[in-house]
Design an enzyme around this catalytic site. Structure first.
Site, PDB file in Angstrom:
ATOM      1  N   GLY A  11     -30.770 -41.705  13.862  1.00 32.57           N
ATOM      2  CA  GLY A  11     -30.645 -39.907  14.123  1.00 32.57           C
ATOM      3  C   GLY A  11     -29.667 -39.223  13.362  1.00 32.57           C
ATOM      4  NE  ARG A  15     -31.629 -29.654  17.806  1.00 31.07           N
ATOM      5  CZ  ARG A  15     -31.645 -29.202  18.687  1.00 31.07           C
ATOM      6  NH1 ARG A  15     -31.233 -28.109  19.695  1.00 31.07           N
ATOM      7  NH2 ARG A  15     -32.185 -30.172  20.022  1.00 31.07           N
TER       8      ARG A  15
HETATM    9  C1  UD1 Z   1     -38.341 -38.862  22.428  1.00 28.67           C
HETATM   10  C2  UD1 Z   1     -39.545 -39.348  23.230  1.00 28.67           C
HETATM   11  C3  UD1 Z   1     -39.973 -38.178  23.729  1.00 28.67           C
HETATM   12  C4  UD1 Z   1     -38.905 -38.312  25.098  1.00 28.67           C
HETATM   13  C5  UD1 Z   1     -37.649 -38.552  24.048  1.00 28.67           C
HETATM   14  C6  UD1 Z   1     -36.367 -37.742  25.662  1.00 28.67           C
HETATM   15  C7  UD1 Z   1     -40.461 -40.358  20.898  1.00 28.67           C
HETATM   16  C8  UD1 Z   1     -41.771 -40.690  20.176  1.00 28.67           C
HETATM   17  N1  UD1 Z   1     -40.552 -39.666  22.269  1.00 28.67           N
HETATM   18  O1  UD1 Z   1     -39.100 -37.982  21.644  1.00 28.67           O
HETATM   19  O2  UD1 Z   1     -40.832 -38.433  24.563  1.00 28.67           O
HETATM   20  O3  UD1 Z   1     -39.066 -37.628  25.706  1.00 28.67           O
HETATM   21  O4  UD1 Z   1     -37.373 -38.829  23.110  1.00 28.67           O
HETATM   22  O5  UD1 Z   1     -35.561 -37.492  25.179  1.00 28.67           O
HETATM   23  O6  UD1 Z   1     -40.069 -41.649  21.526  1.00 28.67           O
HETATM   24  N2  UD1 Z   1     -34.606 -42.476  16.123  1.00 28.67           N
HETATM   25  C9  UD1 Z   1     -34.286 -43.906  16.044  1.00 28.67           C
HETATM   26  N3  UD1 Z   1     -34.433 -43.491  14.654  1.00 28.67           N
HETATM   27  C10 UD1 Z   1     -36.123 -42.921  14.648  1.00 28.67           C
HETATM   28  C11 UD1 Z   1     -35.759 -41.822  15.573  1.00 28.67           C
HETATM   29  C12 UD1 Z   1     -35.260 -41.232  16.606  1.00 28.67           C
HETATM   30  O7  UD1 Z   1     -32.721 -44.441  15.134  1.00 28.67           O
HETATM   31  O8  UD1 Z   1     -37.106 -43.482  13.536  1.00 28.67           O
HETATM   32  C13 UD1 Z   1     -33.183 -42.451  18.101  1.00 28.67           C
HETATM   33  C14 UD1 Z   1     -32.646 -41.284  17.650  1.00 28.67           C
HETATM   34  O9  UD1 Z   1     -31.743 -41.170  16.737  1.00 28.67           O
HETATM   35  C15 UD1 Z   1     -32.215 -40.638  19.299  1.00 28.67           C
HETATM   36  C16 UD1 Z   1     -33.767 -41.364  19.824  1.00 28.67           C
HETATM   37  O10 UD1 Z   1     -34.682 -42.120  18.833  1.00 28.67           O
HETATM   38  O11 UD1 Z   1     -31.096 -41.554  19.670  1.00 28.67           O
HETATM   39  C17 UD1 Z   1     -35.048 -40.544  19.984  1.00 28.67           C
HETATM   40  O12 UD1 Z   1     -35.052 -39.613  19.052  1.00 28.67           O
HETATM   41  P1  UD1 Z   1     -35.500 -38.521  19.066  1.00 28.67           P
HETATM   42  O13 UD1 Z   1     -36.131 -38.103  17.659  1.00 28.67           O
HETATM   43  O14 UD1 Z   1     -33.916 -37.366  19.151  1.00 28.67           O
HETATM   44  O15 UD1 Z   1     -36.558 -38.324  19.917  1.00 28.67           O
HETATM   45  P2  UD1 Z   1     -37.647 -36.983  20.890  1.00 28.67           P
HETATM   46  O16 UD1 Z   1     -38.263 -36.456  19.451  1.00 28.67           O
HETATM   47  O17 UD1 Z   1     -36.117 -36.799  21.165  1.00 28.67           O
END
Ligand code: UD1
Ligand code: MG
Length: 451
Positions: A11, A15
């Site tokens: 990600g 922010r």
């Molecule tokens: C995610 C969860 C949610 C949980 C929350 C806890 C999913 C769909 N949702 O939501 O249920 O309550 O985390 O914080 O999993 N990332 C990648 N590649 C991507 C997308 C994300 O590496 O394509 C990584 C991000 O860098 C991060 C983590 O995965 O470290 C979580 O991603 P984020 O987009 O923050 O998920 P949330 O919407 O917060």
């Protein structure tokens, strides 16, 4: 066999408003990613895969520095958490055993919590780490039926009734590795965010007759970092824990809230740490050492009975043997000080070896750098270095040798020898009085001219 860690960190961290990938922002001197790696390391994983995207090069470098066994899976487009995990598939093709998914921006998961998940895995096919949120906000909600986790619903897709659930998804999931990738194959992106949700694998697994459950942990463990303010909160939380841990281990902290630890600071019992001491990475302090106020230590080792400070700075490679004494405004870098050596005032000792019980006078400097290269200074056991000695390295001062105060030592001093390298003193009787008279007259004349 064994566990494969899959740490998500692709990600962008919009922010954070930063050029640095979010997972590389430091907490207690180490990228937050490293905190996640270390939490997982307690399970002695067989493999560690980091999914990187934004700033992948920098993430790769940091991973190499801290966890050489870690491998990087590239996710060039961030299409969701399931898509992120899928990028680890090739690296884990041969892996037999479990996979544990962690987030690189969630640095506080405790080893003990992960062990509870492993224990639950003995009973269930999938284990998710959940927490009861004071404010469930936009977290995914865990839909439970008794002990069974039926599915996870993302906030954006949740009904009013589901949004009322306070049991939330931390993101940590444990599952057999091959099963995990099978389940991910079935995940689509037909949802409110248009993303491939890792959380969808629960409902898919249940429909296939697999069992799933959730293990609960304290909400503080799942603290995620999304902004500079949350980064500061994470630092505060880390420091609070480190202080408590140090005191529980038998370390006296005179003013705990003013002492700052690094992620890897190790301090032996019965040491005393005074006010306003800062530890950078790589500092170890043995039992019974005393670190006095306003000192800064990193990459150094302080042995039992040594006293450091107040106002001392120990830089990488400073090795203090037992009962060494480092006083105020002294800087030590890449130098071994043998037992009982003393450097009490206003000195710089760098790239040096100082023998046992040597005494280094105030204002001594090892002149280690010639503008291009660094050179070594060796000072023998029981040597006495007079105040304000400049030791032009490379140079050796022997055992039981002495240097005169104010000396500039450019050549080796043999064992037991006294070296004086400063101009002879010239004394002119009455001359000072004459000079004072001349100067006073001059001043008076100038004052008159100014009227
Ligand atoms: C995610 C969860 C949610 C949980 C929350 C806890 C999913 C769909 N949702 O939501 O249920 O309550 O985390 O914080 O999993 N990332 C990648 N590649 C991507 C997308 C994300 O590496 O394509 C990584 C991000 O860098 C991060 C983590 O995965 O470290 C979580 O991603 P984020 O987009 O923050 O998920 P949330 O919407 O917060
Ligand atoms: Mg998040």
């Amino acid at each position: 066999m064994g566990i494969a860690l899959i740490i998500l960190g692709a990600g962008k961290g919009t922010r954070m408003h930063s050029d640095l990938p979010k997972v590389l922002h430091p907490i207690a001197g180490a990228p937050m990613l490293v905190h996640a790696i270390r939490a997982g390391a307690s399970l002695e994983p067989a493999r560690c895969v980091i999914v990187a995207g934004h700033g992948a090069e920098a993430v790769t470098k940091a991973a190499e520095d801290y966890e050489p066994a870690a491998q990087i899976a590239l996710q060039s487009e961030q299409l969701g958490t399931a898509h992120a995990v899928a990028q680890a598939r090739d690296l884990l093709k041969e892996h037999e055993g479990d996979a544990l998914v962690l987030y690189g921006d969630t640095p506080f998961i405790q080893p003990e919590t992960l062990e509870r998940m492993v224990a639950a895995r003995a009973v269930h096919d999938l284990v998710v780490l959940g927490f009861h949120a004071a404010d469930p906000g936009r977290y995914g909600r865990l839909v439970m039926a008794g002990d069974t986790l039926e599915r996870i619903v993302e906030f954006k897709d949740a009904t009013e009734a589901e949004r009322a659930i306070d049991f939330c998804n931390s993101g940590v999931i444990a599952c057999d590795s091959a099963t995990l990738f099978d389940l991910i194959d079935a995940v689509g992106n037909d949802n409110a965010a248009g993303e491939y949700y890792l959380t969808d694998i629960i409902a898919i697994a249940r429909a296939r007759g697999l069992s799933a459950t959730a293990v609960a942990c304290d909400e503080a463990e799942t603290l995620g970092v999304n902004s500079r303010a949350e980064l500061a909160q994470a630092e505060t939380l880390f420091q609070a824990r480190a202080r408590t841990q140090a005191m529980e281990n038998g370390v006296t902290l005179l003013a705990p809230e003013t002492v700052f630890f690094a992620f890897d600071t190790a301090i032996g019992r019965d040491s005393l740490i005074e006010q306003n001491v800062v530890f950078g990475p790589g500092a170890t302090v043995e039992s019974g050492a005393h670190i006095r106020a306003f000192s800064h230590l990193e990459g150094c080792h302080v042995s039992r009975g040594a006293i450091v400070g107040p106002y001392a700075r120990l830089r990488p490679g400073a090795e203090l043997a037992e009962y060494v004494r480092i006083g105020n405004f002294v800087e030590i870098k890449n130098a071994v000080l043998e037992a009982g050596a003393k450097v009490n005032h206003l000195s710089y000792i760098g790239d040096a070896t100082v023998g046992a019980d040597a005494n280094i006078g105030a204002g001594t400097v090892t002149c280690n750098y010639d503008g291009v290269m660094k050179h070594h200074t060796t000072i023998g056991a029981r040597a006495f270095i007079g105040s304000d000695t400049m030791l032009i390295a490379p140079v050796n001062v022997g055992d039981d040798a002495m240097t005169g105060s104010g000396s500039v030592i450019t050549r080796d001093v043999p064992d037991g020898a006294l070296a004086i390298a400063r101009p002879e003193q010239v004394t002119k009787p009455g001359m000072a009085r004459k000079l004072f008279d001349i100067l006073k007259k001059k001043k008076a004349k100038q004052a008159k001219g100014a009227e």
